[in-house]
Design an enzyme around this catalytic site. Structure first.
Site, PDB file in Angstrom:
ATOM      1  N   SER A  54      -2.138  -9.356  -6.792  1.00 14.73           N
ATOM      2  CA  SER A  54      -2.087 -10.602  -6.035  1.00 14.73           C
ATOM      3  C   SER A  54      -1.470 -11.723  -6.864  1.00 14.73           C
ATOM      4  CB  SER A  54      -3.505 -10.997  -5.627  1.00 14.73           C
ATOM      5  OG  SER A  54      -4.211 -11.375  -6.796  1.00 14.73           O
ATOM      6  N   CYS A  94       3.195  -4.714  -0.356  1.00 14.75           N
ATOM      7  CA  CYS A  94       3.875  -5.976  -0.640  1.00 14.75           C
ATOM      8  C   CYS A  94       5.201  -6.079   0.109  1.00 14.75           C
ATOM      9  CB  CYS A  94       4.089  -6.136  -2.141  1.00 14.75           C
ATOM     10  SG  CYS A  94       4.922  -4.732  -2.888  1.00 14.75           S
ATOM     11  N   GLU A 151       4.742  -7.931 -10.397  1.00 13.26           N
ATOM     12  CA  GLU A 151       5.109  -7.547  -9.026  1.00 13.26           C
ATOM     13  C   GLU A 151       3.974  -8.056  -8.151  1.00 13.26           C
ATOM     14  OE1 GLU A 151       7.913  -6.377  -8.393  1.00 13.26           O
ATOM     15  OE2 GLU A 151       8.562  -5.226 -10.136  1.00 13.26           O
ATOM     16  N   ALA A 192      -7.236  -0.563 -10.374  1.00 15.84           N
ATOM     17  CA  ALA A 192      -8.125  -1.283  -9.452  1.00 15.84           C
ATOM     18  C   ALA A 192      -9.481  -0.560  -9.379  1.00 15.84           C
ATOM     19  CB  ALA A 192      -7.497  -1.341  -8.065  1.00 15.84           C
ATOM     20  N   SER A 193     -10.544  -1.343  -9.254  1.00 20.28           N
ATOM     21  CA  SER A 193     -11.886  -0.744  -9.338  1.00 20.28           C
ATOM     22  C   SER A 193     -12.214   0.124  -8.125  1.00 20.28           C
ATOM     23  CB  SER A 193     -12.932  -1.838  -9.506  1.00 20.28           C
ATOM     24  OG  SER A 193     -12.790  -2.742  -8.443  1.00 20.28           O
ATOM     25  N   ASN A 226      -3.248  -0.089  -3.610  1.00 23.80           N
ATOM     26  CA  ASN A 226      -2.580   0.302  -2.356  1.00 23.80           C
ATOM     27  C   ASN A 226      -1.683   1.536  -2.477  1.00 23.80           C
ATOM     28  OD1 ASN A 226      -0.762  -1.235  -3.812  1.00 23.80           O
ATOM     29  ND2 ASN A 226       0.076  -2.299  -2.051  1.00 23.80           N
TER      30      ASN A 226
HETATM   31  O1  LIG Z   1       2.453  -3.612  -2.767  1.00 21.21           O
HETATM   32  C1  LIG Z   1       3.557  -3.132  -3.136  1.00 21.21           C
HETATM   33  C2  LIG Z   1       3.797  -1.759  -2.806  1.00 21.21           C
HETATM   34  C3  LIG Z   1       5.170  -1.237  -3.015  1.00 21.21           C
HETATM   35  C4  LIG Z   1       5.211   0.028  -2.276  1.00 21.21           C
HETATM   36  C5  LIG Z   1       6.442   0.803  -2.493  1.00 21.21           C
HETATM   37  O2  LIG Z   1       7.012   0.796  -3.566  1.00 21.21           O
HETATM   38  O3  LIG Z   1       6.833   1.518  -1.561  1.00 21.21           O
END
Ligand SMILES: O=CCCCC(=O)O
Length: 431
Positions: free
Chosen positions: A187, A242, A208, A136-137, A111
């Site tokens: 996850s 997250c 995390e 991540a793949s 992400n």
């Molecule tokens: O999924 C977690 C992302 C954290 C994003 C961030 O640090 O802004």
């Protein structure tokens, strides 16, 4: 594939012994050059992120920029963080120094493909650790570029290796004797599996994991600010974060006014071409993720929620959605909604807001909007969370520790905590 990865870990073990003995000034020079690369090639790197996981280009550029800010933060603070700390004792002299541990494995998510890696890599490299990364793949271009970025030709050895591996090989990497710690952002099931494996092999771990942060709007809040911030908190990165404000809790007396203004803004979000710099919300990273979100919304509507806007899927695009009348028994309240879906639940008073906020298996953070800052600060200890943000959405910042409790994981990144997690905290005593 696994043999090659294990050989890379062994190679990194010898790199570690050289890297850790380079003076801090050299390590800082290397990180400065990495920062320069980010500044020079920001557009190329951002495009790779956008291509891999559909983040709109403007947001990908912001992600790369944030990595440069992180480098700057650690470059300016690392001398202080690594300075030995004298401690009072009955001996002539006693102090604590931070030394590196060795090769770390970082299991990274799609992400924020650059930001997540940088926030682990920079403090640890400055400390003297080196990294192998299983990314991540679905972000292969970003993963390969990261290895290039961290390769400093003047060193003559790598300090960072990308391991393009399927998840089932992670255990074998953790078991390698050279691996001294593992950090995962991902996850909850992935976290459980890595923690179990790290425990079995007695390796330090930091996790995390997910979050289902409450975004609380009290009746005395600055409504305009709360509405604008809530849209950003929930819809950033197409809701795939997250720390997104996944459960919006609004005081009953202002619920309709808030919902009307919020829904208008959500409907106005520009969704479309990821390379168009004016696009505010892109497709989700993969179609299967959009299908999952669609299912969660359908189920919650069947459970009695009301659809205020959105709720439509075309491939990986899911229209920004607002659901009201959401209760704690509904799936969108209980589970993490990793997509552009805002769920609104009302509360009578602050006691109920705390109870609803804490009614989650996650504990990454909470955002609370109210003009009575002293009162909210006095209530901060009652939130079972890693962070309480008042009149601001949850946001990661290099200056501040980041991490959760409960099923959101353990350990902290960023600030000086990001240096301590994988440091050998060494006590030195002189008599
Ligand atoms: O999924 C977690 C992302 C954290 C994003 C961030 O640090 O802004």
């Amino acid at each position: 594939m696994l043999e090659k990865a294990l050989a890379s870990v062994s190679e990194m073990e010898s790199a570690y012994h050289t890297w850790r003995n380079r003076p801090l000034t050299t390590r800082k020079e290397v990180i400065s050059r990495i920062r320069e690369k980010l500044l020079t090639h920001a557009e190329q790197y951002a495009r790779a992120i956008t291509t891999d996981m559909n983040k709109p280009l403007a947001q990908a550029l912001a992600e790369v920029k944030k990595c440069t800010a992180l480098c700057y933060y650690y470059l300016t603070h690392i001398d202080d963080f690594l300075r030995p700390q004298p401690l009072q004792s009955s001996w002539t002299e006693s102090y604590v120094r931070l030394d590196p541990l060795g090769v770390l494995l970082a299991v990274m998510p799609w992400n924020f493909p650059f930001w997540q890696v940088f926030r682990v890599a920079i403090p640890n490299l400055l400390l003297g650790n080196v990294l192998v990364v299983k990314h991540a793949s679905n972000v292969p271009t970003a993963a390969a570029l990261l290895e290039e970025i961290f390769l400093d030709k003047s060193l003559g050895f790598p300090i960072y290796k990308n391991l393009p591996l399927p998840s089932q090989h992670v255990e074998a990497i953790i078991a390698h004797p050279a691996i001294k710690g593992v950090t995962l952002t991902g996850s909850e099931p992935a976290g459980r599996s890595v923690a179990q494996c790290a425990g079995k092999h007695l390796k330090k771990s930091v996790l995390e994991l997910g979050g289902s942060a409450a975004f609380i709007v009290c009746e005395d809040a600055d409504l305009t600010k709360a509405v604008t911030t809530a849209v950003n908190a929930r819809m950033q990165n197409a809701g795939q974060s997250c720390i997104a404000g996944k459960r919006i809790l609004v005081q009953e007396s202002i619920a309709e006014e808030f919902t009307a203004a919020f829904t208008e803004k959500v409907k106005a979000l520009k969704q479309g071409d990821k390379y168009d710099l004016s696009t505010e919300i892109g497709a989700m990273a993969r179609e299967d993720l959009a299908i999952e979100i669609e299912e969660m919304v359908k189920q919650s509507l069947a459970e009695g929620a009301t659809l205020r806007c959105g709720g439509k899927r075309t491939g990986a695009f899911y229209t920004p959605t607002v659901l009201t009348g959401v209760t704690p028994t509904m799936r969108v309240f209980r589970e993490e909604t990793f997509g552009p879906v805002a769920v609104i639940t009302t509360f009578r008073d602050f006691e109920e807001a705390i109870a609803l906020s804490n009614q989650s298996d996650f504990g990454l953070g909470v955002a609370i909007f109210s003009q009575n800052v002293d009162f909210v600060k006095s209530q901060a200890p009652r939130f079972d969370e890693g962070a309480v943000y008042i009149n601001e959405m949850l946001i990661s910042d290099p200056h501040l520790p980041f991490g959760g409790i409960k099923n959101s994981g353990y350990g902290r990144e960023l600030s000086y905590f990001g240096v301590w997690e994988f440091a050998n905290i060494k006590t030195v005593v002189v008599k």
